[in-house]
Design an enzyme around this catalytic site. Structure first.
Site, mmCIF file in Angstrom:
data_model
loop_
_atom_site.group_PDB
_atom_site.id
_atom_site.type_symbol
_atom_site.label_atom_id
_atom_site.label_comp_id
_atom_site.label_asym_id
_atom_site.label_seq_id
_atom_site.Cartn_x
_atom_site.Cartn_y
_atom_site.Cartn_z
ATOM 1 N N GLU A 186 0.795 -1.602 0.174
ATOM 2 C CA GLU A 186 -0.390 -0.040 -0.201
ATOM 3 C C GLU A 186 1.044 1.376 -0.019
ATOM 4 O O GLU A 186 0.484 2.324 0.636
ATOM 5 C CB GLU A 186 -1.521 0.024 0.863
ATOM 6 C CG GLU A 186 -1.527 -1.123 1.222
ATOM 7 C CD GLU A 186 -2.775 -1.361 2.609
ATOM 8 O OE1 GLU A 186 -2.401 -0.767 3.274
ATOM 9 O OE2 GLU A 186 -3.809 -2.402 2.715
ATOM 10 N N ASN A 228 2.101 -5.246 -3.232
ATOM 11 C CA ASN A 228 0.172 -5.420 -2.811
ATOM 12 C C ASN A 228 -0.093 -4.571 -2.967
ATOM 13 O O ASN A 228 0.173 -3.361 -1.544
ATOM 14 C CB ASN A 228 1.066 -6.340 -1.230
ATOM 15 C CG ASN A 228 -0.799 -7.246 -1.231
ATOM 16 O OD1 ASN A 228 -0.949 -8.143 -1.880
ATOM 17 N ND2 ASN A 228 -0.951 -6.779 -0.063
ATOM 18 N N HIS A 264 -10.041 -6.395 -2.211
ATOM 19 C CA HIS A 264 -10.980 -6.237 -1.081
ATOM 20 C C HIS A 264 -12.194 -5.315 -1.776
ATOM 21 O O HIS A 264 -12.011 -4.359 -2.057
ATOM 22 C CB HIS A 264 -10.839 -5.345 0.169
ATOM 23 C CG HIS A 264 -9.804 -5.688 0.762
ATOM 24 N ND1 HIS A 264 -10.173 -7.153 1.886
ATOM 25 C CD2 HIS A 264 -8.492 -5.383 1.153
ATOM 26 C CE1 HIS A 264 -8.570 -7.661 2.433
ATOM 27 N NE2 HIS A 264 -8.521 -6.814 2.169
ATOM 28 N N GLU A 293 -6.014 -11.018 -0.954
ATOM 29 C CA GLU A 293 -6.652 -10.561 -0.010
ATOM 30 C C GLU A 293 -8.126 -10.325 -0.277
ATOM 31 O O GLU A 293 -9.401 -9.242 -0.118
ATOM 32 C CB GLU A 293 -6.542 -9.658 0.915
ATOM 33 C CG GLU A 293 -5.727 -9.503 0.817
ATOM 34 C CD GLU A 293 -4.828 -8.138 2.113
ATOM 35 O OE1 GLU A 293 -5.567 -7.546 2.698
ATOM 36 O OE2 GLU A 293 -3.745 -7.856 1.892
ATOM 37 N N ASP A 295 -12.115 -10.349 -0.508
ATOM 38 C CA ASP A 295 -13.694 -10.537 0.252
ATOM 39 C C ASP A 295 -14.170 -9.895 -0.547
ATOM 40 O O ASP A 295 -14.029 -8.153 -1.263
ATOM 41 C CB ASP A 295 -12.775 -10.275 1.944
ATOM 42 C CG ASP A 295 -12.779 -9.237 2.630
ATOM 43 O OD1 ASP A 295 -12.149 -8.387 1.629
ATOM 44 O OD2 ASP A 295 -12.324 -8.935 3.515
HETATM 45 C C1 XIL Z 1 -6.711 -6.150 8.291
HETATM 46 C C2 XIL Z 1 -6.322 -7.473 9.679
HETATM 47 O O1 XIL Z 1 -7.605 -8.356 8.539
HETATM 48 C C3 XIL Z 1 -6.559 -7.383 10.808
HETATM 49 O O2 XIL Z 1 -7.214 -8.201 12.190
HETATM 50 C C4 XIL Z 1 -6.108 -5.884 11.473
HETATM 51 O O3 XIL Z 1 -7.013 -6.166 12.065
HETATM 52 C C5 XIL Z 1 -6.002 -4.640 10.300
HETATM 53 O O4 XIL Z 1 -5.857 -5.492 9.248
HETATM 54 N N1 XIL Z 1 -5.085 -4.483 3.404
HETATM 55 C C6 XIL Z 1 -3.944 -5.701 4.439
HETATM 56 C C7 XIL Z 1 -4.146 -6.332 5.420
HETATM 57 O O5 XIL Z 1 -2.993 -5.302 3.614
HETATM 58 O O6 XIL Z 1 -2.707 -6.417 6.165
HETATM 59 C C8 XIL Z 1 -5.534 -5.771 6.295
HETATM 60 O O7 XIL Z 1 -5.646 -6.947 6.863
HETATM 61 C C9 XIL Z 1 -6.118 -5.376 5.331
HETATM 62 C C10 XIL Z 1 -6.208 -4.178 4.348
#
Ligand code: XIL
Length: 390
Positions: A186, A228, A264, A293, A295
């Site tokens: 990020e 990422n 996400h 990641e 969802d």
């Molecule tokens: C999130 C986790 O799922 C949570 O448990 C934590 O509180 C915050 O981070 N992008 C990322 C991940 O790269 O590391 C994040 O994970 C979600 C967004």
């Protein structure tokens, strides 16, 4: 919705040794479909009825392993049967695991001279026992850094040394265990500017990105090194910024191996229809790509239960992401950010949204699960296999 599961990696490992039989009986009355085909499935086929088997063998199907982060604020621990059920699904469905929080700076490096590897090690050794690869997450980020780092009064040279020590130590510790590292996480804003709230970029300037990749390569030459980020599913100013930066780095011989979009997504927004096209342009640079990641959250009705239409729309998003991953050469890793709603970070982070994963709280399967499984099977030639029929 009550989130009661805290799962330390230790619990995952301990639970993983428990039998699948006790895990299956842990599920409360079903709210979705049970895994497998029930009585119609011969026992030999049932063990193939999962996500990893549906995929072609070169495509790793992953999940985040719950622990740390939002799980920490949760007052109740999972019972051992819940933990056993969780571990059974984790090891049955997935061929790759990511540390949800356990390899972030805040966890691994709580004090300047202290490293805490226990939870990360538990993930790595459980994965090894289960034949899963591990994605390491993450080495260079603006978030979830320890206070000693963010509030320390370090000069530039000292900060550089701190980052190098961390990468040498952590990547070196897991040398040989990690398939892909999210080196930089990020680093760009939505406008495609390097983030000023990232301590490394702010204090050391953009040249530190190349150093981070070089140091990671030296510490584990076998791990693939990734960028990422979120909201880089489609072609937009943020993904354009990665595209430009990566070309510069590759031209300088910096060891960048991959570009990953987190995925996400929310059904509030339209589906990023140019996902495959976006990944393909990075593949055309010679990179691996990954979805790390995934969802798909939604606005929950007052009942807290998604409607049939919402579940169908969610399933469509999951299917389209999976189809894009399957379609792009060199996209060999598709990771879900957790697999059951009870463990998801979404309700705590996006008020009013939830139900973002592919399984209900009792690990029964939502339409989204079958959408992913079917799209993987289409890609692997296993569509219609008796093990996957339902
Ligand atoms: C999130 C986790 O799922 C949570 O448990 C934590 O509180 C915050 O981070 N992008 C990322 C991940 O790269 O590391 C994040 O994970 C979600 C967004």
């Amino acid at each position: 919705m009550k989130r009661r599961q805290i799962l330390t990696a230790g619990a995952v490992t301990a639970a993983a040794t428990l039998s699948a039989g006790s895990a299956a009986s842990a599920a409360p009355a079903g709210t979705g479909k049970k895994p497998g085909n029930g009585q119609k499935t011969p026992p030999g086929l049932a063990k193939k009825d999962n996500l990893a088997w549906a995929a072609r063998s070169s495509m790793k199907i992953g999940t985040a392993v719950a622990g740390g982060g939002h799980h920490t604020d949760d007052p109740d621990s999972p019972s051992s049967t819940e933990a056993a059920a969780y571990a059974e699904v984790l090891n049955r469905e997935f061929s790759s695991v990511s540390a949800e929080n356990q390899m972030k700076w805040e966890y691994l490096h709580p004090e300047r001279d202290t490293y805490a590897f226990e939870d990360g090690d538990a993930i790595a050794s459980s994965a090894q026992q289960s034949g899963q690869v591990v994605r390491g997450h993450t080495l260079f980020w603006h978030s979830q850094n320890p206070t000693w780092l963010e509030e320390g009064d370090f000069g530039a040279e000292e900060l550089r040394t701190i980052l190098k020590d961390h990468i040498d130590t952590v990547v070196g510790h897991y040398r040989g265990d990690i398939q892909q590292w999210d080196v930089c996480n990020e680093i760009f804003t939505e406008e495609g500017e390097l983030r000023e709230n990232n301590i490394w970029l702010r204090e050391l300037g953009p040249g530190i990105i190349a150093d981070a990749f070089r140091w990671a390569r030296a510490a584990d030459p076998g791990a693939l090194l990734f960028f990422n980020d979120y909201n880089v599913d489609g072609i937009n100013p943020k993904s354009d910024a990665y595209y430009a930066l990566i070309q510069e780095l590759l031209a300088e011989g910096i060891p960048v191996d991959g570009f990953a979009t987190q995925g996400h997504l929310s059904t509030r927004y339209g589906f990023p229809a140019d996902l495959a096209e976006n990944l393909q342009r990075f593949a055309d640079l010679g990179l691996e790509t990954a979805i790390t990641e995934l969802d798909v959250r939604m606005d929950l009705p007052e009942s807290g239960r998604p409607t049939t239409e919402q579940l169908e729309k969610q399933a469509e998003y999951y299917r389209r992401v999976t189809e894009a991953a399957v379609a792009v050469d060199g996209c060999n890793s598709l990771t879900l950010w957790g697999f059951a709603d009870s463990y998801s970070w979404v309700p705590g982070t996006f008020p009013g949204e939830g139900a973002a994963t592919v399984m209900w709280e009792d690990f029964t399967r939502k339409p989204a699960y079958y959408a992913v499984q079917d799209a993987l099977a289409e890609g692997s030639g296993r569509a219609g296999h008796p093990a996957l029929r339902r």
